[in-house]
Enzyme design. Sequence first.
Site, PDB file in Angstrom:
ATOM      1  N   GLU A 103       0.850  -1.182   0.000  1.00  0.00           N
ATOM      2  CA  GLU A 103       0.000   0.000   0.000  1.00  0.00           C
ATOM      3  C   GLU A 103       0.888   1.236   0.000  1.00  0.00           C
ATOM      4  O   GLU A 103       1.593   1.502   0.980  1.00  0.00           O
ATOM      5  CB  GLU A 103      -0.908   0.000   1.228  1.00  0.00           C
ATOM      6  CG  GLU A 103      -1.730   1.272   1.382  1.00  0.00           C
ATOM      7  CD  GLU A 103      -2.411   1.375   2.741  1.00  0.00           C
ATOM      8  OE1 GLU A 103      -2.719   2.500   3.150  1.00  0.00           O
ATOM      9  OE2 GLU A 103      -2.622   0.330   3.395  1.00  0.00           O
ATOM     10  N   LYS A 114     -10.830  -1.949   6.931  1.00  0.00           N
ATOM     11  CA  LYS A 114      -9.632  -1.511   7.635  1.00  0.00           C
ATOM     12  C   LYS A 114     -10.048  -1.010   9.020  1.00  0.00           C
ATOM     13  O   LYS A 114     -11.057  -0.316   9.155  1.00  0.00           O
ATOM     14  CB  LYS A 114      -8.957  -0.387   6.841  1.00  0.00           C
ATOM     15  CG  LYS A 114      -7.748   0.239   7.514  1.00  0.00           C
ATOM     16  CD  LYS A 114      -7.125   1.270   6.590  1.00  0.00           C
ATOM     17  CE  LYS A 114      -5.937   1.959   7.249  1.00  0.00           C
ATOM     18  NZ  LYS A 114      -5.226   2.846   6.319  1.00  0.00           N
ATOM     19  N   THR A 139      -4.594   6.004   1.983  1.00  0.00           N
ATOM     20  CA  THR A 139      -4.964   7.374   2.373  1.00  0.00           C
ATOM     21  C   THR A 139      -5.776   8.040   1.268  1.00  0.00           C
ATOM     22  O   THR A 139      -5.600   9.222   0.975  1.00  0.00           O
ATOM     23  CB  THR A 139      -3.723   8.215   2.750  1.00  0.00           C
ATOM     24  OG1 THR A 139      -2.769   7.410   3.428  1.00  0.00           O
ATOM     25  CG2 THR A 139      -4.121   9.359   3.685  1.00  0.00           C
ATOM     26  N   ARG A 150       0.479  10.362   0.785  1.00  0.00           N
ATOM     27  CA  ARG A 150       0.879  11.314   1.824  1.00  0.00           C
ATOM     28  C   ARG A 150       2.081  12.151   1.392  1.00  0.00           C
ATOM     29  O   ARG A 150       2.579  12.960   2.185  1.00  0.00           O
ATOM     30  CB  ARG A 150       1.212  10.578   3.127  1.00  0.00           C
ATOM     31  CG  ARG A 150       0.034   9.818   3.724  1.00  0.00           C
ATOM     32  CD  ARG A 150       0.410   9.145   5.021  1.00  0.00           C
ATOM     33  NE  ARG A 150      -0.663   8.299   5.527  1.00  0.00           N
ATOM     34  CZ  ARG A 150      -0.581   7.594   6.641  1.00  0.00           C
ATOM     35  NH1 ARG A 150       0.522   7.641   7.370  1.00  0.00           N
ATOM     36  NH2 ARG A 150      -1.600   6.843   7.033  1.00  0.00           N
TER      37      ARG A 150
END
Length: 213
Positions: A45, A133, A73, A49
């Site tokens: 993943e 998640k 994200t 960011r």
Amino acid sequence: MSSKTEKLLSLLDGQPVIPVLKIDNVADAVPLARALARGGLRAIEITLRTPDALEAIRRAAGEVEEAIVGSGTILDARQFEQAEKAGSKFIVSPGVTRELLAAAGNSEVPLLPGAITPGEIMAAREAGLDFLKFFPAEQAGGVSFLKALASPFAGINFCPTGGVSAKNAMEYLSLPNVNCVGGSWVAPDNLIKAGNWAAIEALAREASGLRKS
């Protein structure tokens, strides 16, 4: 189990740890993905960011055939579309919104949305999602909270992320409603910056050896 959950679990292929990566230098994307794959962690993943995250996803997905590159994200439909176009095979979000659910509904790329509260879990369940998640895991109550969720939410499984490390990963993996965990400890910033791919491969190999009891 929904078809998209089956697709996501098939992509993860029983991998116990999903590396959560923050890539500052786009040139690190390919060697990092290769090192993790050599260590047995093919599904990764890459989080949005950093400014070059989409390019890092594009390079890793395009140049590392053995890697299964996902994006993390993801906060809205625009980012979902950008990540999908960059080559992401799965999408991870820290939360769940109607906008994200709509974007996922119009895509073949499976979504792993974050859900902590009973209300969030129920909203995801109503949308046909039964693999979620759990973020931030440690701060939200950790192993004991997930144990409490198992009975009222039978059939819902989780990937705890946030505060998960080599020290406590097996505590999570031992839970019946946990399929895998997400963690950044397999690719720490200092080793990425140093280009120490051998050390990262070794950490990945240790993590890939963690199996549900």
